[in-house]
Structures are given as C-alpha cells and as structure tokens.
Write an enzyme that holds these catalytic residues in place. Structure first.
Site, PDB file in Angstrom:
ATOM      1  N   HIS A 268     -15.094   4.779  50.263  1.00 46.83           N
ATOM      2  CA  HIS A 268     -16.561   4.668  49.844  1.00 46.83           C
ATOM      3  C   HIS A 268     -16.999   5.863  48.266  1.00 46.83           C
ATOM      4  O   HIS A 268     -15.431   5.829  47.941  1.00 46.83           O
ATOM      5  CB  HIS A 268     -17.581   4.813  50.660  1.00 46.83           C
ATOM      6  CG  HIS A 268     -19.106   4.760  50.888  1.00 46.83           C
ATOM      7  ND1 HIS A 268     -19.107   4.038  49.924  1.00 46.83           N
ATOM      8  CD2 HIS A 268     -19.684   5.450  51.643  1.00 46.83           C
ATOM      9  CE1 HIS A 268     -20.693   4.485  49.772  1.00 46.83           C
ATOM     10  NE2 HIS A 268     -21.013   5.086  50.696  1.00 46.83           N
ATOM     11  N   HIS A 307     -14.728  -4.753  45.682  1.00 44.82           N
ATOM     12  CA  HIS A 307     -16.297  -4.341  46.651  1.00 44.82           C
ATOM     13  C   HIS A 307     -16.502  -5.196  47.653  1.00 44.82           C
ATOM     14  O   HIS A 307     -16.129  -6.516  47.657  1.00 44.82           O
ATOM     15  CB  HIS A 307     -17.116  -4.612  45.177  1.00 44.82           C
ATOM     16  CG  HIS A 307     -18.366  -3.511  45.736  1.00 44.82           C
ATOM     17  ND1 HIS A 307     -19.480  -3.984  46.392  1.00 44.82           N
ATOM     18  CD2 HIS A 307     -18.944  -2.450  45.656  1.00 44.82           C
ATOM     19  CE1 HIS A 307     -20.246  -3.416  46.937  1.00 44.82           C
ATOM     20  NE2 HIS A 307     -19.538  -1.839  46.128  1.00 44.82           N
ATOM     21  N   ASP A 363     -16.240   3.182  40.971  1.00 44.37           N
ATOM     22  CA  ASP A 363     -15.183   4.574  40.774  1.00 44.37           C
ATOM     23  C   ASP A 363     -14.343   4.726  40.215  1.00 44.37           C
ATOM     24  O   ASP A 363     -12.930   5.730  39.934  1.00 44.37           O
ATOM     25  CB  ASP A 363     -15.017   4.143  42.023  1.00 44.37           C
ATOM     26  CG  ASP A 363     -15.747   4.884  43.049  1.00 44.37           C
ATOM     27  OD1 ASP A 363     -16.347   5.851  42.940  1.00 44.37           O
ATOM     28  OD2 ASP A 363     -15.722   4.380  44.177  1.00 44.37           O
TER      29      ASP A 363
HETATM   30  C1  LIG Z   1     -14.452  -1.495  48.726  1.00 40.38           C
HETATM   31  C2  LIG Z   1     -13.394  -2.214  49.803  1.00 40.38           C
HETATM   32  C3  LIG Z   1     -13.358  -0.868  50.816  1.00 40.38           C
HETATM   33  C4  LIG Z   1     -14.339  -3.805  49.903  1.00 40.38           C
HETATM   34  O1  LIG Z   1     -13.865  -4.341  51.239  1.00 40.38           O
HETATM   35  P1  LIG Z   1     -12.765  -5.381  52.187  1.00 40.38           P
HETATM   36  O2  LIG Z   1     -15.240  -6.016  51.288  1.00 40.38           O
HETATM   37  O3  LIG Z   1     -13.266  -5.618  53.402  1.00 40.38           O
HETATM   38  O4  LIG Z   1     -12.301  -7.032  51.921  1.00 40.38           O
HETATM   39  P2  LIG Z   1     -11.367  -6.694  52.372  1.00 40.38           P
HETATM   40  O5  LIG Z   1     -10.593  -5.708  52.644  1.00 40.38           O
HETATM   41  O6  LIG Z   1     -10.944  -7.686  53.067  1.00 40.38           O
HETATM   42  O7  LIG Z   1     -10.145  -7.857  51.255  1.00 40.38           O
HETATM   43  C5  LIG Z   1     -10.373  -8.790  50.588  1.00 40.38           C
HETATM   44  C6  LIG Z   1      -8.732  -9.080  50.035  1.00 40.38           C
HETATM   45  O8  LIG Z   1      -8.220  -8.192  49.843  1.00 40.38           O
HETATM   46  C7  LIG Z   1      -7.726  -7.640  49.200  1.00 40.38           C
HETATM   47  N1  LIG Z   1      -8.419  -5.785  48.306  1.00 40.38           N
HETATM   48  C8  LIG Z   1      -9.413  -5.941  48.116  1.00 40.38           C
HETATM   49  N2  LIG Z   1      -9.636  -4.518  47.855  1.00 40.38           N
HETATM   50  C9  LIG Z   1      -7.985  -4.755  47.354  1.00 40.38           C
HETATM   51  C10 LIG Z   1      -7.821  -3.443  46.691  1.00 40.38           C
HETATM   52  N3  LIG Z   1      -8.691  -2.638  46.134  1.00 40.38           N
HETATM   53  N4  LIG Z   1      -6.165  -3.479  45.728  1.00 40.38           N
HETATM   54  C11 LIG Z   1      -5.947  -4.382  46.779  1.00 40.38           C
HETATM   55  N5  LIG Z   1      -6.215  -5.411  47.386  1.00 40.38           N
HETATM   56  C12 LIG Z   1      -7.198  -5.281  47.540  1.00 40.38           C
HETATM   57  C13 LIG Z   1      -7.482  -6.974  51.195  1.00 40.38           C
HETATM   58  O9  LIG Z   1      -5.866  -7.215  51.013  1.00 40.38           O
HETATM   59  C14 LIG Z   1      -7.402  -9.008  51.136  1.00 40.38           C
HETATM   60  O10 LIG Z   1      -6.630  -9.419  50.514  1.00 40.38           O
HETATM   61  P3  LIG Z   1      -6.408 -11.036  52.066  1.00 40.38           P
HETATM   62  O11 LIG Z   1      -7.381 -11.438  52.101  1.00 40.38           O
HETATM   63  O12 LIG Z   1      -5.021 -11.192  50.886  1.00 40.38           O
HETATM   64  O13 LIG Z   1      -5.915  -9.628  53.371  1.00 40.38           O
HETATM   65  C15 LIG Z   1     -11.954  -2.561  48.931  1.00 40.38           C
HETATM   66  O14 LIG Z   1     -11.831  -3.711  48.093  1.00 40.38           O
HETATM   67  C16 LIG Z   1     -11.003  -1.229  48.946  1.00 40.38           C
HETATM   68  O15 LIG Z   1     -10.122  -0.466  50.313  1.00 40.38           O
HETATM   69  N6  LIG Z   1     -10.863  -1.566  47.343  1.00 40.38           N
HETATM   70  C17 LIG Z   1     -10.358   0.128  47.162  1.00 40.38           C
HETATM   71  C18 LIG Z   1     -11.199   1.724  47.295  1.00 40.38           C
HETATM   72  C19 LIG Z   1     -13.008   0.944  46.881  1.00 40.38           C
HETATM   73  O16 LIG Z   1     -12.434   1.400  45.385  1.00 40.38           O
HETATM   74  N7  LIG Z   1     -13.674   1.780  47.008  1.00 40.38           N
HETATM   75  C20 LIG Z   1     -15.158   1.921  46.250  1.00 40.38           C
HETATM   76  C21 LIG Z   1     -16.025   0.628  46.311  1.00 40.38           C
HETATM   77  S1  LIG Z   1     -17.317   1.655  45.067  1.00 40.38           S
END
Ligand SMILES: CC(C)(COP(=O)(O)OP(=O)(O)OC[C@H]1O[C@@H](n2cnc3c(N)ncnc32)[C@H](O)[C@@H]1OP(=O)(O)O)[C@@H](O)C(=O)NCCC(=O)NCCS
Length: 438
Positions: A268, A307, A363
């Site tokens: 987050h 996201h 971010d």
């Molecule tokens: C923001 C976040 C937590 C959202 O997660 P979410 O909605 O639960 O999405 P998921 O974790 O279900 O991801 C969906 C798919 O994309 C992939 N994915 C998501 N974010 C990714 C990332 N930053 N890098 C690589 N792969 C990613 C997941 O591995 C998943 O792949 P799969 O379907 O093969 O398993 C996630 O994108 C993330 O961890 N991003 C990096 C952290 C970040 O920048 N956070 C700030 C948010 S403002």
C-alpha cells in the site's frame, strides 16, 4: 417492463427467489432467505479481500479503473491538480463543495494555527530507538494524540468531529517532520505560520540554522500537487481500516493510527519506498531485462505496477510523470530515472504485463520525485499518510452520518475441527501424535 431483480433458482429445492438489484448490487443479506439446510441461518457470500463487495455508499471519490478516471466530489483529478491546492482539495473532500473565498481563508487559518504539538509529544518521541522508522513513530504518536484531546470521544458531536479533522490535518505534517528530525538527531523545527501547508512542511523537515526558511517554489508546488493526488482513493486498504476501526465508535486519532498502520505496508503506502529500493537493486539499464524475467517467473513483483482497481494507466501516475520533469530541472536528474523509464517501456509492451493489465501506479514515479526533493526513503510512507488524512477523515465522517452504519464485522467459513472433548495434558503424547509431529 423488466423488473430490476435477479432471479435465483435453488436447484436442490426448485424454489425461486427474487433478489432486488439496486445501484448495480444485490444486498448480501437478501441471500439469507436461501437456506442450505433446515437449521442453516442462510446463504452467505465468500469474498476474501472484498474484491467484489461494496461495503458502503459514498459520495466522495469516484474511480473508473478501466478508463483511468479519478474524481473527487465530481471534479476530475487533472483539473484539481492543475488549478487547486491541497488545503482547498481537503476542504472539498471533507465538505462536499469547493470553499468560497472567505470559507477558504477561514479554513487555511484554522489549519495553520493548529500545527503545533503539545511539548510532551517530543518527550515520548525521545523514547524511540535512535534509528526508529518515522512511520512507526507516526503510527504511535498520532494514536497518542487521543490522550491529549479527550473531547475527540464525542463522536456524535459534529463540531467536535470538525475540530478533530482540523487538528489531524494540521498536526500530521508536524508529527512526521518531528519523527524524521528525531531519527537523524536534528533539533525539531517548529511550524512557521507565514508559510503554506507544504512550504511549512518543507521548513519543518529541512530548516537548518537560517533564521527564515524559504521553500523553493517549484518544490513547494510539486509537493502540493502530490498531496492533492494522494488526498483520497475511496475504499482502499487504509480507508477500509479507518472505517472498520471507526465503526467501533473509537475516537478518530485511534482510527487514524490504524489507517496509518495499514498504509505502512509495502503493498500500500510503502510501495513508493520499495520502488526506489527495487531500482537501486537493479542498478543499471543492462540488468533490467534480467529483473523483468524474474518478475515474470513469479520470483519478484514489479513494485509501483498494478492496482486492484485501475486496469489502465493510473491517472495520478500520468500527472506525476509530467511533474517529475519540473522537479528534475530544479534538482538535477535522478540517476534512477532511466532505469524506471526502461522498466516501464518493457512492461508496457510485454505480454505478461499487458494481459494482466498491469500499468504504472501512483507510486512508480512519486518515489523518484521525493528522492530528488531530498526526502529520505523511509519518510515516503509518511508523505502518503499526511495528505490521505483528509480522505480518512471525510470517509469517517460519512460513515458516522450513514444511518446504515453498524460495527464492521465480517463472517467466516469455519473449516476447523468438529466439536471434541478436552484432552488432559498427560494423555496428549500418544505415539500417533508424536509421529505426526504434534
Ligand atoms: C497493487 C496490488 C497489491 C494489487 O493486487 P491484486 O489486485 O490483488 O492483484 P493480484 O495480486 O491478484 O495480481 C493479478 C495478477 O497480476 C500479477 N501482478 C500483480 N501486480 C504485479 C506486479 N506488481 N508485478 C508482477 N506481477 C504482478 C499477479 O502475480 C497476478 O498474476 P497471476 O494471475 O498470474 O497470478 C499488486 O498489483 C501489487 O502487489 N503491486 C505492487 C505493489 C504496489 O505497487 N502497490 C501500490 C498500489 S497503489
């Protein structure tokens, strides 16, 4: 006339149920009438992480994740970032309308004259370890403010609630700056009422021995725009914490401490810090393809990408990217920028990222700007918490006014042991349990 209802037929009994659809949702409680068995209390929905559950009605922030739209109280984020300022946006978010000139003056005056902290807060800051993370200090000190303002417990009093919003928005920058100054052993710099909200924050962060700190206008404005972009983002993890904890009717300082704690996590508000750590780890353009390979193999996450709601370019990332150029002209180019640009270029063309709709989020570039402005890495999450306080307080206010609000209390699916009798300790070490390593 088609009715706005959903018909559910229970194949086991042949019985049909008409479930009303309102605002594109069905009420989970309407499913209770469908029973799994005679004794069952009714059908529930299973939605870990609330990916498809609206937990409230809100009139504050609108996001269309597919189109990349973000509006506060109906105003597009692009217009607010270009034409407004953070305190005006905070007023808008809290009150629903842009302030008139006199409302704006009063509001700015109230915030400006409530930035001081009780001197005792400095004393308990001194109890922290010398290199304590400023966000850990912020979580604790903002929670501790509840003990200085016992009137904050009067959560049914609108005037008291309004004052707590003023205090929190005014004091969060002071708490964050004091936490930072403590962690590097510098004397605290007190607020300067002649400066703007962000100008004063820069003063409390960076003032040294000069009699009067004068913020660089480009940096003061850039920080103000970054604060506008972070002011609210509907029901994200920290806002859900604010509403969830606030629904127990605790005072807002305790609820903001919970929201700040939620924001601390690397998925987050901690993500901008993690982006810089990741860029440093990659270290050079030549190592970008190797890093992308590891991300695609599931060994790493590309921080600052993806996201839960945006399945398009985050509109805030677009604004930040443009603003980064102005900051780099003033402060010199950030050496990590070219690695970031290369990562973005590859990711936007790569099938892995394209098929999962992973785009840069707020971010990805904000950390580079903060770093160029001279903010240390571990202060980045606090730079998110300061402006988000307006959003948390607006959402808290909305929750308390909502007649449908009850204490937040999700259900669970119990998959544990069926009822069994207590086993005295002497009888527990049976050979079977030992073999199973229990
Ligand atoms: C923001 C976040 C937590 C959202 O997660 P979410 O909605 O639960 O999405 P998921 O974790 O279900 O991801 C969906 C798919 O994309 C992939 N994915 C998501 N974010 C990714 C990332 N930053 N890098 C690589 N792969 C990613 C997941 O591995 C998943 O792949 P799969 O379907 O093969 O398993 C996630 O994108 C993330 O961890 N991003 C990096 C952290 C970040 O920048 N956070 C700030 C948010 S403002």
């Amino acid at each position: 006339m088609p009715k706005d209802t959903l018909t559910i037929t229970d194949n086991r009994t042949g019985k049909s149920y008409e479930i009303p659809i309102q605002n594109g949702t069905i009420r989970a409680l309407d499913l209770r009438q469908i029973k799994m068995s005679q004794e069952d209390f009714g059908l529930m929905t299973y939605d870990p992480a609330f990916t498809n559950t609206a937990a409230c009605k809100s009139a504050i922030t609108y996001i269309d994740g597919d189109k990349g739209i973000l509006n506060y109280r109906g105003y597009p984020i692009e217009q607010l970032a270009e034409k407004s300022n953070y305190l005006e946006v905070a007023y808008l978010i809290l009150n629903g309308e842009l302030p008139t000139r006199s409302q704006h003056e009063d509001w700015v005056h109230q915030i400006t004259t409530h930035t001081l902290l009780h001197e005792n807060i400095k004393k308990f800051m001194e109890g922290f370890w010398h290199d304590a993370h400023p966000m850990g200090m912020l979580v604790s000190t903002v929670g501790a403010l509840s003990t200085f303002y016992p009137d904050a417990k009067e959560i049914t009093n609108p005037e008291s609630r309004r004052w707590q919003s003023v205090r929190l928005i005014a004091k969060m920058p002071t708490l964050a700056a004091f936490a930072y100054r403590y962690s590097i052993g510098r004397p605290y710099a007190y607020p300067d009422n002649e400066l703007s909200y962000t100008g004063n924050f820069l003063n409390m962060m960076f003032k040294l021995t000069e009699l009067k700190y004068r913020p660089t206008p480009v940096l003061e404005r850039a920080l103000d725009v970054l604060f506008i972009l972070h002011a609210d983002h509907e029901q994200n993890c920290s806002t859900s914490a604010m509403r969830g904890v606030g629904s127990s009717q605790v005072d807002p300082y305790s609820a903001v401490a919970a929201a700040t704690a939620a924001l601390y996590g690397p998925l987050h508000g901690g993500a901008n810090e993690m982006v810089i750590r990741m860029l440093r780890e990659i270290g050079s353009l030549a190592r970008v393809p190797e890093f992308i390979k590891r991300v695609k193999a599931g060994e790493r996450r590309l921080m600052g990408f993806g996201h839960r709601v945006y399945k398009n370019y985050d509109p805030r990332a677009r604004i930040i990217k443009e603003m980064a150029d102005q900051v780099f002209v003033e402060m010199g180019k950030n050496s990590l920028l070219e690695i970031a640009l290369e990562l973005e270029k590859i990711a936007l063309e790569d099938e892995y990222f394209v098929s999962r709709k992973l785009y840069p989020n707020v971010d990805f570039y904000s950390g580079l700007i903060y770093q160029s402005m001279g903010f240390p890495l571990d202060l980045f999450p606090s730079l998110f918490a300061i402006p988000r306080t307006a959003g948390w307080m607006a959402q808290w206010e909305e929750m308390l006014r909502d007649p449908e609000t009850k204490i937040a209390r999700p259900r669970q699916i119990y998959l544990g042991s069926p009822p069994r009798n207590y086993v005295p300790i002497a009888e527990r070490e049976t050979p079977g349990r030992k073999a199973a390593g229990i």
